[in-house]
Design a protein around this motif. Sequence first.
Motif, PDB file in Angstrom:
ATOM      1  N   GLY A  85       0.787  -1.228   0.000  1.00  0.00           N
ATOM      2  CA  GLY A  85       0.000   0.000   0.000  1.00  0.00           C
ATOM      3  C   GLY A  85       0.813   1.268   0.000  1.00  0.00           C
ATOM      4  N   SER A  86       2.093   1.184  -0.375  1.00  0.00           N
ATOM      5  CA  SER A  86       2.983   2.342  -0.306  1.00  0.00           C
ATOM      6  C   SER A  86       3.634   2.623  -1.652  1.00  0.00           C
ATOM      7  CB  SER A  86       4.077   2.098   0.744  1.00  0.00           C
ATOM      8  OG  SER A  86       4.977   3.192   0.788  1.00  0.00           O
ATOM      9  N   ILE A  87       3.630   3.889  -2.058  1.00  0.00           N
ATOM     10  CA  ILE A  87       4.306   4.248  -3.312  1.00  0.00           C
ATOM     11  C   ILE A  87       5.812   4.163  -3.173  1.00  0.00           C
ATOM     12  CG2 ILE A  87       2.428   5.664  -4.213  1.00  0.00           C
ATOM     13  CD1 ILE A  87       3.975   8.136  -3.266  1.00  0.00           C
ATOM     14  N   THR A  88       6.313   4.039  -1.942  1.00  0.00           N
ATOM     15  CA  THR A  88       7.754   3.857  -1.770  1.00  0.00           C
ATOM     16  C   THR A  88       8.202   2.484  -2.248  1.00  0.00           C
ATOM     17  OG1 THR A  88       7.634   2.963   0.494  1.00  0.00           O
ATOM     18  CG2 THR A  88       7.675   5.367   0.244  1.00  0.00           C
ATOM     19  N   GLU A 309      12.016   2.259  10.163  1.00  0.00           N
ATOM     20  CA  GLU A 309      12.708   3.496  10.521  1.00  0.00           C
ATOM     21  C   GLU A 309      13.480   4.091   9.346  1.00  0.00           C
ATOM     22  OE1 GLU A 309      16.118   5.199  13.629  1.00  0.00           O
ATOM     23  OE2 GLU A 309      15.562   3.056  13.661  1.00  0.00           O
ATOM     24  N   ALA A 310      14.179   3.234   8.599  1.00  0.00           N
ATOM     25  CA  ALA A 310      15.006   3.749   7.502  1.00  0.00           C
ATOM     26  C   ALA A 310      14.156   4.435   6.433  1.00  0.00           C
ATOM     27  CB  ALA A 310      15.816   2.613   6.879  1.00  0.00           C
ATOM     28  N   ILE A 311      12.968   3.930   6.203  1.00  0.00           N
ATOM     29  CA  ILE A 311      12.075   4.549   5.217  1.00  0.00           C
ATOM     30  C   ILE A 311      11.479   5.833   5.780  1.00  0.00           C
ATOM     31  CG2 ILE A 311       9.935   4.252   3.892  1.00  0.00           C
ATOM     32  CD1 ILE A 311      10.543   1.248   3.834  1.00  0.00           C
ATOM     33  N   VAL A 312      11.009   5.770   7.014  1.00  0.00           N
ATOM     34  CA  VAL A 312      10.368   6.929   7.638  1.00  0.00           C
ATOM     35  C   VAL A 312      11.322   8.112   7.716  1.00  0.00           C
ATOM     36  CG1 VAL A 312       9.367   7.791   9.792  1.00  0.00           C
ATOM     37  CG2 VAL A 312       8.751   5.520   8.959  1.00  0.00           C
ATOM     38  N   GLU A 313      12.567   7.866   8.098  1.00  0.00           N
ATOM     39  CA  GLU A 313      13.530   8.954   8.299  1.00  0.00           C
ATOM     40  C   GLU A 313      14.393   9.237   7.066  1.00  0.00           C
ATOM     41  OE1 GLU A 313      12.399  10.362  10.667  1.00  0.00           O
ATOM     42  OE2 GLU A 313      13.301   9.850  12.590  1.00  0.00           O
ATOM     43  N   ALA A 318       9.027  11.526   3.177  1.00  0.00           N
ATOM     44  CA  ALA A 318       8.121  12.613   2.792  1.00  0.00           C
ATOM     45  C   ALA A 318       7.040  12.144   1.830  1.00  0.00           C
ATOM     46  CB  ALA A 318       8.916  13.756   2.171  1.00  0.00           C
ATOM     47  N   ARG A 319       7.240  10.985   1.221  1.00  0.00           N
ATOM     48  CA  ARG A 319       6.250  10.457   0.280  1.00  0.00           C
ATOM     49  C   ARG A 319       5.203   9.590   0.977  1.00  0.00           C
ATOM     50  NH1 ARG A 319       9.445   7.039  -3.701  1.00  0.00           N
ATOM     51  NH2 ARG A 319       7.610   7.242  -5.057  1.00  0.00           N
ATOM     52  N   MET A 320       5.406   9.304   2.247  1.00  0.00           N
ATOM     53  CA  MET A 320       4.477   8.449   2.986  1.00  0.00           C
ATOM     54  C   MET A 320       3.214   9.200   3.375  1.00  0.00           C
ATOM     55  SD  MET A 320       6.949   6.347   5.599  1.00  0.00           S
ATOM     56  CE  MET A 320       5.508   5.550   6.347  1.00  0.00           C
ATOM     57  N   ASP A 321       2.167   8.455   3.677  1.00  0.00           N
ATOM     58  CA  ASP A 321       0.979   9.016   4.309  1.00  0.00           C
ATOM     59  C   ASP A 321       1.442   9.687   5.606  1.00  0.00           C
ATOM     60  OD1 ASP A 321      -1.333   9.487   5.820  1.00  0.00           O
ATOM     61  OD2 ASP A 321      -2.302   7.625   5.193  1.00  0.00           O
ATOM     62  N   ARG A 329       6.551   7.312  14.034  1.00  0.00           N
ATOM     63  CA  ARG A 329       7.544   8.094  14.772  1.00  0.00           C
ATOM     64  C   ARG A 329       7.244   8.143  16.264  1.00  0.00           C
ATOM     65  NH1 ARG A 329       8.700  13.284  10.768  1.00  0.00           N
ATOM     66  NH2 ARG A 329      10.763  12.605  10.067  1.00  0.00           N
ATOM     67  N   SER A 330       5.984   8.018  16.621  1.00  0.00           N
ATOM     68  CA  SER A 330       5.620   8.112  18.035  1.00  0.00           C
ATOM     69  C   SER A 330       6.210   6.971  18.858  1.00  0.00           C
ATOM     70  CB  SER A 330       4.104   8.129  18.185  1.00  0.00           C
ATOM     71  OG  SER A 330       3.542   6.876  17.834  1.00  0.00           O
TER      72      SER A 330
END
Length: 451
Positions: A85-88, A309-313, A318-321, A329-330
Amino acid sequence: MTTLLHTAERLKQGLTTPDELVAAALVAARHGAHVFIELFEQRAIEAARASTERWRDGTPLSPFDGIPYAVKDLLDVAGTRTTAGSITRLDAPMADADAQVIAALKARGMIALGKTNLSEFAYSGLGLNPHFGTPKGDMAVGERRVPGGSSSGSAIAVQRGIVSCALGTDTAGSIRVPAAFNGVVGYKASTGRYSMHGVHPLAVTLDSLGPFARTVADCVALDAAMRGAACPAIEPGALFRLRLVVDDAVLADDALQPAVRHNLLAMMECLRGAGAQVEHRAVRAVASTRELIARDGWLGAIEAWRLLEAIVEGPDGARMDRRVRARLRSAKAIGPGVEARIRQARDELMAAIERELDGALLVMPTVKHVAPAMAPLEQDDALFAAVNLQTLSLTMIGSLLDMPGVAVPSGTDPAGLPTSVLFSAPQGHDDALLGACLAMESTLHAAKVRG
């Protein structure tokens, strides 16, 4: 809507063919906006043609040979991309093999129609997806409602009648919640029941699989096929031996909508009248699990953060929901000491719930509320976060304790939106749970017919 078992009977009697089933499913799928991320049109048509020939020759691979089903886009299907479900992941390599449960269904002749939509990385209980769109159920209400997540597309594919059954995953409620919001049956298995080979992980301690269908009987049949069994070995249990424990502390929650409570109690009275033993009491292990999650955090969030984590940061973050990214991140501040405490408490609570239930099934609402309106949640991130947490708050209990659960439709609210009851058992007691739910389904169906 046609069920899996009814479709199998129609095939056996020659009243339909796999060619017809797949053609009809593809037409319906094209009219279901955002339900599928990818349709396997050509391969499904070719598989249906081969299956139709087998039926004509009297050599079907199983009673389900040629029946189409839907696959959450978290499971590998050979030659296709698993997007989660991710464009990444749009440039992720194609899967070189089927997930083990997909291979098992393929060996039975069942036909994967396509990959269904989901919350990005399966990390939301509401089912919104800004990248691939959000699927919409066929609801008799004017205001658009959320589909539930994360297995949104799989639930909607069954609810809209595109397919008779679909596969989903569940880490915190991702099968049970969308089943509840869409008035279908959803079965989340204990974590060890199916191989997770070829399933994109989220939180490996809690990740599990299961089917969506119109009936418990269909879920039992699909469960057997997913495990490579020739036929289901699970039979309906004796209703007079069935013990149900309704958690009164959960029913006293102020956030519980009246229709959800009313429909659960009405279902219990029907089952009591048919011979089941229904106890009403607070369940200490449930209360302690809720307190643990509220105090120390969610184990699934800790593992998901470690994985993503590696994708989020990184540059793709920035491309994520944005809502999924914020929720991931929480969890970054939860330290190893807290995680160790959660894991130790989890082990203790898993043993405690088994002792406390003592052979009974736990009964709770699947979700405290009916499917909420979508527009306010799209516009207000703080509201989204609060409603998402409330939506998952009851299913998270069973997930943390690795309890198999079956979400069963219990009726509707005054607006016609579905409500649901969740039946759960201690870890590994899947067969007993499914057998009990088969017995209850038969009783409830008979009561509905009489009423």
